[in-house]
Write a protein that holds these residues in place. Structure first.
Motif, PDB file in Angstrom:
ATOM      1  N   VAL A  27       0.863  -1.155  -0.105  1.00  0.00           N
ATOM      2  CA  VAL A  27       0.028   0.025   0.105  1.00  0.00           C
ATOM      3  C   VAL A  27       0.941   1.135   0.022  1.00  0.00           C
ATOM      4  O   VAL A  27       1.751   1.494   0.809  1.00  0.00           O
ATOM      5  CB  VAL A  27      -0.890  -0.031   1.248  1.00  0.00           C
ATOM      6  N   GLY A  28       0.630   2.067  -0.786  1.00  0.00           N
ATOM      7  CA  GLY A  28       1.671   3.246  -0.996  1.00  0.00           C
ATOM      8  C   GLY A  28       0.982   4.398  -1.859  1.00  0.00           C
ATOM      9  O   GLY A  28      -0.276   4.247  -2.050  1.00  0.00           O
ATOM     10  N   ASN A  29       1.804   5.337  -2.141  1.00  0.00           N
ATOM     11  CA  ASN A  29       1.315   6.352  -3.038  1.00  0.00           C
ATOM     12  C   ASN A  29       2.459   7.070  -3.836  1.00  0.00           C
ATOM     13  O   ASN A  29       3.625   6.833  -3.658  1.00  0.00           O
ATOM     14  CB  ASN A  29       0.426   7.397  -2.348  1.00  0.00           C
ATOM     15  N   LEU A  30       2.203   8.232  -4.451  1.00  0.00           N
ATOM     16  CA  LEU A  30       3.125   8.719  -5.249  1.00  0.00           C
ATOM     17  C   LEU A  30       3.673  10.239  -4.510  1.00  0.00           C
ATOM     18  O   LEU A  30       4.534  10.677  -4.701  1.00  0.00           O
ATOM     19  CB  LEU A  30       2.701   9.138  -6.731  1.00  0.00           C
ATOM     20  N   ASP A 123       3.230   1.728   3.156  1.00  0.00           N
ATOM     21  CA  ASP A 123       3.998   2.800   2.721  1.00  0.00           C
ATOM     22  C   ASP A 123       5.293   2.332   2.066  1.00  0.00           C
ATOM     23  O   ASP A 123       6.380   2.973   2.172  1.00  0.00           O
ATOM     24  CB  ASP A 123       4.365   3.871   3.500  1.00  0.00           C
ATOM     25  N   ALA A 124       5.326   1.634   0.888  1.00  0.00           N
ATOM     26  CA  ALA A 124       6.470   0.924   0.458  1.00  0.00           C
ATOM     27  C   ALA A 124       6.426   1.080  -1.328  1.00  0.00           C
ATOM     28  O   ALA A 124       7.085   0.105  -1.746  1.00  0.00           O
ATOM     29  CB  ALA A 124       6.393  -0.547   0.855  1.00  0.00           C
ATOM     30  N   MET A 125       5.675   1.875  -1.585  1.00  0.00           N
ATOM     31  CA  MET A 125       5.571   1.981  -3.251  1.00  0.00           C
ATOM     32  C   MET A 125       6.927   2.300  -3.650  1.00  0.00           C
ATOM     33  O   MET A 125       7.247   1.923  -4.881  1.00  0.00           O
ATOM     34  CB  MET A 125       4.683   3.013  -3.830  1.00  0.00           C
ATOM     35  N   THR A 139      -4.559   7.569  -3.817  1.00  0.00           N
ATOM     36  CA  THR A 139      -4.610   9.138  -4.249  1.00  0.00           C
ATOM     37  C   THR A 139      -5.638   9.808  -3.552  1.00  0.00           C
ATOM     38  O   THR A 139      -6.797   9.438  -3.464  1.00  0.00           O
ATOM     39  CB  THR A 139      -4.521   9.362  -5.760  1.00  0.00           C
ATOM     40  N   ASP A 140      -5.289  11.086  -3.061  1.00  0.00           N
ATOM     41  CA  ASP A 140      -6.445  11.847  -2.322  1.00  0.00           C
ATOM     42  C   ASP A 140      -7.400  12.489  -3.466  1.00  0.00           C
ATOM     43  O   ASP A 140      -6.966  12.832  -4.572  1.00  0.00           O
ATOM     44  CB  ASP A 140      -5.839  12.718  -1.641  1.00  0.00           C
ATOM     45  N   GLY A 154       5.463  20.436  -6.733  1.00  0.00           N
ATOM     46  CA  GLY A 154       4.240  19.795  -6.051  1.00  0.00           C
ATOM     47  C   GLY A 154       4.710  18.954  -5.036  1.00  0.00           C
ATOM     48  O   GLY A 154       5.728  19.107  -4.342  1.00  0.00           O
ATOM     49  N   ASP A 155       3.846  18.005  -4.858  1.00  0.00           N
ATOM     50  CA  ASP A 155       4.154  16.831  -3.806  1.00  0.00           C
ATOM     51  C   ASP A 155       4.386  15.464  -4.187  1.00  0.00           C
ATOM     52  O   ASP A 155       4.390  14.508  -3.403  1.00  0.00           O
ATOM     53  CB  ASP A 155       2.646  16.847  -2.879  1.00  0.00           C
ATOM     54  N   LEU A 156       4.776  15.276  -5.419  1.00  0.00           N
ATOM     55  CA  LEU A 156       5.067  13.907  -6.132  1.00  0.00           C
ATOM     56  C   LEU A 156       6.250  13.611  -5.528  1.00  0.00           C
ATOM     57  O   LEU A 156       7.229  14.343  -5.814  1.00  0.00           O
ATOM     58  CB  LEU A 156       4.671  13.864  -7.407  1.00  0.00           C
ATOM     59  N   ARG A 157       6.667  12.432  -4.990  1.00  0.00           N
ATOM     60  CA  ARG A 157       7.864  11.844  -4.681  1.00  0.00           C
ATOM     61  C   ARG A 157       8.330  11.399  -6.111  1.00  0.00           C
ATOM     62  O   ARG A 157       9.762  11.070  -6.105  1.00  0.00           O
ATOM     63  CB  ARG A 157       7.629  10.655  -3.802  1.00  0.00           C
ATOM     64  N   GLU A 158       7.749  10.827  -7.204  1.00  0.00           N
ATOM     65  CA  GLU A 158       8.178  10.320  -8.348  1.00  0.00           C
ATOM     66  C   GLU A 158       7.150  10.762  -9.427  1.00  0.00           C
ATOM     67  O   GLU A 158       5.968  11.225  -9.075  1.00  0.00           O
ATOM     68  CB  GLU A 158       8.484   8.903  -8.316  1.00  0.00           C
TER      69      GLU A 158
END
Length: 327
Positions: A27-30, A123-125, A139-140, A154-158
């Motif tokens: 379960v993760g996010n960008l 949180d391992a994406m 994604t919110d 912005g807020d994207l890690r990738e």
């Protein structure tokens, strides 16, 4: 550019990605910040534990220790982090809850030591040293990744292209009344490929706020002056929900995973004393595991449990079960 090169190295097999025989659901996010990962991890672990011996592995963000640890009755948030402690406070030993900043050896140890049938990675994406069998990307609804940009713009890690690694894209924190037209708009912007599924979910609040020894019905909150304490990335949904029950709210906002200091507690107590005769401190379930460790607050602080409500839940559950059964 750096994250893009790193992902390419993993995609080409130049960087090693370890695959396990045991089913692993990530379960993760960008993006940085809250996108509803914790409630989803909670949902999956609770659901899967009814059918399989289940474990959860997280990094243990914010803890003061290092290495691998399994959460138990002797643990506290300083040892395992607030998210692992939150899970244990609610579910106790219904499933295994472990922490390790090194995911590969941590996953290997918890799977072998606890004889797990399935492991949920929190949180391992971006932790691509492990190759999970199934990826759920959060994604919110109010800040979807397809409208966002890479840090620092912005807020994207990738990059947004990372969404293609997801098997399910879960649009989280949706409003209660979500039209089919809105769903179709989000799906059209996400543009899932034929192997991907898009689901929608919202946050459901318990009908009671919980204290150490008692509960209060949410419709009784209008009798109190409320000091709201939050140390989460996005407190807006909680503020919106609380506004349905009380307008007499003073909000003290701290950063995500904030470790409360003695100075913070003195400030909280000072603000609490300014309130009227009938008053209480309200916080999130995650913050509660930290705040309750302070003696003065233990009997006056309450938390509001939340759960994730998934649209087309039966279909979602079946996809998860099918993955575990086949692997």
């Amino acid at each position: 550019m750096v994250t893009g090169i790193r992902n390419t190295m993993y995609d080409l097999g130049i960087f090693k990605s370890t695959k396990f025989k045991t089913p692993i659901i990530c379960v993760g996010n960008l993006s940085v910040g809250g996108s509803g990962k914790s409630p989803m991890v909670m949902y999956l672990a609770q659901f899967l534990s009814k059918h399989y011996r289940t474990g959860v592995l997280s990094r243990g963000y914010g803890r003061l220790t290092k290495g691998y640890a399994v959460t138990n009755y002797e643990s506290n948030y300083k040892m395992v982090g607030d998210e692992a402690m939150q899970l244990f406070e609610r579910f106790k030993n219904r499933f295994v809850i472990a922490v390790s900043e090194e995911r590969v050896p941590g996953a290997k140890k918890v799977i072998e030591d606890m004889d797990l049938d399935v492991l949920v990675l929190d949180d391992a994406m971006q932790h691509r040293a492990i190759k999970p069998g199934f990826n759920i990307m959060m994604t919110d609804f109010n800040d979807p990744y397809f409208k966002d940009h890479l840090l620092p713009a912005g807020d994207l890690r990738e990059s947004r292209a990372g969404s293609k690694r997801a098997d399910i894209i879960m649009v989280s924190k949706c409003p209660d009344e979500l039209t089919d037209e809105t769903k179709q708009y989000y799906i059209s912007r996400i543009r899932p490929d034929r192997t991907q599924k898009v689901f929608f979910s919202s946050i459901g609040y318990d009908e009671n706020v919980h204290g150490r020894e008692k509960m209060l019905p949410d419709n009784n909150l209008n009798y109190y002056d409320i000091l709201l304490i939050t140390g989460i990335a996005n407190p807006k949904p909680l503020l919106t929900h609380l506004a349905k029950f009380s307008q007499r709210v003073k909000h003290l906002k701290f950063r995500d995973h904030h470790n409360f200091t003695d100075a913070d507690i003195k400030n909280i107590i000072a603000e609490y004393k300014k309130l009227g005769e009938y008053k209480l401190i309200l916080t999130t379930e995650k913050d509660y595991v930290r705040l309750k460790s302070f003696d003065y607050l233990r009997d006056i602080v309450y938390y509001w449990p939340i759960n994730v409500i998934i649209d087309k839940k039966e279909e979602f559950n079946q996809i998860i079960l099918d993955y575990v059964r086949k692997n």
